[in-house]
Write an enzyme that holds these catalytic residues in place. Structure first.
Site, PDB file in Angstrom:
ATOM      1  N   ARG A  56      -6.863  15.606  21.342  1.00 14.57           N
ATOM      2  CA  ARG A  56      -7.235  16.887  20.766  1.00 14.57           C
ATOM      3  C   ARG A  56      -8.208  16.927  19.765  1.00 14.57           C
ATOM      4  O   ARG A  56      -8.564  15.827  19.001  1.00 14.57           O
ATOM      5  CB  ARG A  56      -6.337  17.649  20.369  1.00 14.57           C
ATOM      6  CG  ARG A  56      -5.095  17.853  21.347  1.00 14.57           C
ATOM      7  CD  ARG A  56      -3.907  18.740  20.806  1.00 14.57           C
ATOM      8  NE  ARG A  56      -2.903  18.962  21.886  1.00 14.57           N
ATOM      9  CZ  ARG A  56      -1.771  18.150  21.827  1.00 14.57           C
ATOM     10  NH1 ARG A  56      -1.363  17.023  21.182  1.00 14.57           N
ATOM     11  NH2 ARG A  56      -0.959  18.586  23.069  1.00 14.57           N
ATOM     12  N   LYS A  81       0.653  17.952  18.073  1.00 12.66           N
ATOM     13  CA  LYS A  81       1.263  19.278  17.769  1.00 12.66           C
ATOM     14  C   LYS A  81       2.851  18.604  17.562  1.00 12.66           C
ATOM     15  O   LYS A  81       3.228  17.838  17.953  1.00 12.66           O
ATOM     16  CB  LYS A  81       1.176  20.163  19.021  1.00 12.66           C
ATOM     17  CG  LYS A  81      -0.316  20.664  19.685  1.00 12.66           C
ATOM     18  CD  LYS A  81       0.048  21.605  20.505  1.00 12.66           C
ATOM     19  CE  LYS A  81      -1.299  22.401  20.986  1.00 12.66           C
ATOM     20  NZ  LYS A  81      -1.131  23.100  22.079  1.00 12.66           N
ATOM     21  N   HIS A 153     -12.159  20.379  24.270  1.00 11.64           N
ATOM     22  CA  HIS A 153     -11.277  20.210  25.059  1.00 11.64           C
ATOM     23  C   HIS A 153     -11.747  20.217  26.697  1.00 11.64           C
ATOM     24  O   HIS A 153     -11.027  19.492  27.433  1.00 11.64           O
ATOM     25  CB  HIS A 153     -10.569  21.846  25.264  1.00 11.64           C
ATOM     26  CG  HIS A 153      -9.148  21.639  25.259  1.00 11.64           C
ATOM     27  ND1 HIS A 153      -8.326  21.273  24.205  1.00 11.64           N
ATOM     28  CD2 HIS A 153      -8.201  22.126  26.094  1.00 11.64           C
ATOM     29  CE1 HIS A 153      -7.147  21.229  24.423  1.00 11.64           C
ATOM     30  NE2 HIS A 153      -6.989  21.851  25.842  1.00 11.64           N
ATOM     31  N   ARG A 156     -11.015  16.413  26.950  1.00 12.58           N
ATOM     32  CA  ARG A 156      -9.647  15.964  26.996  1.00 12.58           C
ATOM     33  C   ARG A 156      -9.319  16.460  28.574  1.00 12.58           C
ATOM     34  O   ARG A 156      -8.785  15.516  29.123  1.00 12.58           O
ATOM     35  CB  ARG A 156      -8.883  17.028  26.199  1.00 12.58           C
ATOM     36  CG  ARG A 156      -7.526  16.827  26.192  1.00 12.58           C
ATOM     37  CD  ARG A 156      -6.752  17.645  25.148  1.00 12.58           C
ATOM     38  NE  ARG A 156      -5.401  17.937  25.363  1.00 12.58           N
ATOM     39  CZ  ARG A 156      -4.401  17.079  24.808  1.00 12.58           C
ATOM     40  NH1 ARG A 156      -4.815  16.026  24.525  1.00 12.58           N
ATOM     41  NH2 ARG A 156      -3.170  17.601  25.241  1.00 12.58           N
ATOM     42  N   HIS A 179       1.546  16.228  25.948  1.00 11.96           N
ATOM     43  CA  HIS A 179       2.298  17.204  26.205  1.00 11.96           C
ATOM     44  C   HIS A 179       3.508  17.300  26.202  1.00 11.96           C
ATOM     45  O   HIS A 179       4.520  16.249  26.753  1.00 11.96           O
ATOM     46  CB  HIS A 179       1.841  17.611  27.918  1.00 11.96           C
ATOM     47  CG  HIS A 179       0.256  17.933  28.093  1.00 11.96           C
ATOM     48  ND1 HIS A 179      -0.078  18.093  29.374  1.00 11.96           N
ATOM     49  CD2 HIS A 179      -0.388  18.249  27.180  1.00 11.96           C
ATOM     50  CE1 HIS A 179      -1.439  18.170  29.228  1.00 11.96           C
ATOM     51  NE2 HIS A 179      -1.654  18.661  28.078  1.00 11.96           N
ATOM     52  N   TYR A 188      -4.104  20.325  36.399  1.00 11.53           N
ATOM     53  CA  TYR A 188      -5.297  19.335  36.709  1.00 11.53           C
ATOM     54  C   TYR A 188      -5.042  19.098  38.274  1.00 11.53           C
ATOM     55  O   TYR A 188      -6.012  18.699  39.053  1.00 11.53           O
ATOM     56  CB  TYR A 188      -4.982  18.166  36.140  1.00 11.53           C
ATOM     57  CG  TYR A 188      -5.215  18.094  34.627  1.00 11.53           C
ATOM     58  CD1 TYR A 188      -6.223  18.658  33.890  1.00 11.53           C
ATOM     59  CD2 TYR A 188      -4.100  17.753  33.823  1.00 11.53           C
ATOM     60  CE1 TYR A 188      -6.412  18.840  32.645  1.00 11.53           C
ATOM     61  CE2 TYR A 188      -4.015  17.996  32.473  1.00 11.53           C
ATOM     62  CZ  TYR A 188      -5.099  18.625  31.807  1.00 11.53           C
ATOM     63  OH  TYR A 188      -5.284  18.866  30.475  1.00 11.53           O
TER      64      TYR A 188
END
Length: 226
Positions: A56, A81, A153, A156, A179, A188
């Site tokens: 990120r 995160k 992004h 990414r 994730h 995706y």
């Protein structure tokens, strides 16, 4: 009362298809920085790391020199995160570029891996500005980049698509990208038409022939006798 609240259906909303770069577009973008200049060598190393690892933007700008391990089992450590830490392996090509860059950078382990000229940490806006400049240069050599929005992004997403097209399982991709929910990677699968075309090629085509159905005479005779 709580059961009534939980029974309320979730609000419907449109899900946009993720945008990503094709291999030739990635090559054009990586070739854009002027590597005869210090900033260009920094930008090239930063973009290559972003495309290969899928970090990120906050993870990229937060990297220190000591977070990049280039010895046996080369990898990069980052904090994502929820302050969760993870390690992402590096390819030999990325390792070679980072080794040259960090040698030139000559920073201590607790200093930013990709600083400004004055040694400060690159800001999010700074990375986006450099990416915008690289896109402007790259689209002169790759026409498909014209009109295409590219953000950190996007790089990414491009990393995830490269892994998916290489046959990497979606659960591994979720771990790679940090994730929390492996189902996040299903976006995706929807984004890549090539994957759907390969799935279609594996199916058996229906054998029905075009045109109006013509019943045989014995069937017509049976129906008329009813």
């Amino acid at each position: 009362m709580i059961q009534q609240v939980l029974a309320i259906p979730q609000k419907r909303f449109d899900k946009t298809v993720v945008s990503f770069l094709q291999p030739e577009e990635i090559d054009a973008l990586l070739a854009a920085p002027d590597r005869s200049r210090w900033e260009g060598r920094r930008d090239h190393a930063l973009l290559l790391l972003a495309v290969q690892t899928g970090l990120r933007l906050s993870e990229l700008t937060g990297l220190n020199c000591g977070d990049i391990e280039l010895g046996s089992g080369a990898h990069v450590r980052c904090r994502g995160k929820g302050r969760k830490q993870r390690c992402v392996p590096l390819t030999p090509a990325t390792t070679a570029v980072l080794r040259v860059w960090l040698r030139e950078r000559h920073g201590s382990p607790d200093e930013p891996a990709f600083p400004t000229r004055t040694g400060r940490r690159l800001s999010d806006d700074g990375v986006e500005a450099r990416l915008k400049l690289c896109k402007t240069i790259a689209r002169q050599h790759c026409s498909s980049l014209e009109g295409k929005k590219i953000s950190p992004h996007t790089l990414r997403h491009s990393c995830a698509m490269n892994l998916l097209r290489s046959g990497v399982d979606s659960t591994v991709i979720a771990l790679w990208l940090g994730h929390a929910d492996p189902r996040s990677t299903t976006a995706y699968l929807h984004a890549d038409m090539a994957i759907k075309e390969r799935a279609l090629a594996r199916t058996t085509s229906p054998t029905s022939k075009p045109g109006r159905y013509q019943p045989p005479d014995d069937l017509l005779a049976f129906l008329e006798s009813l």
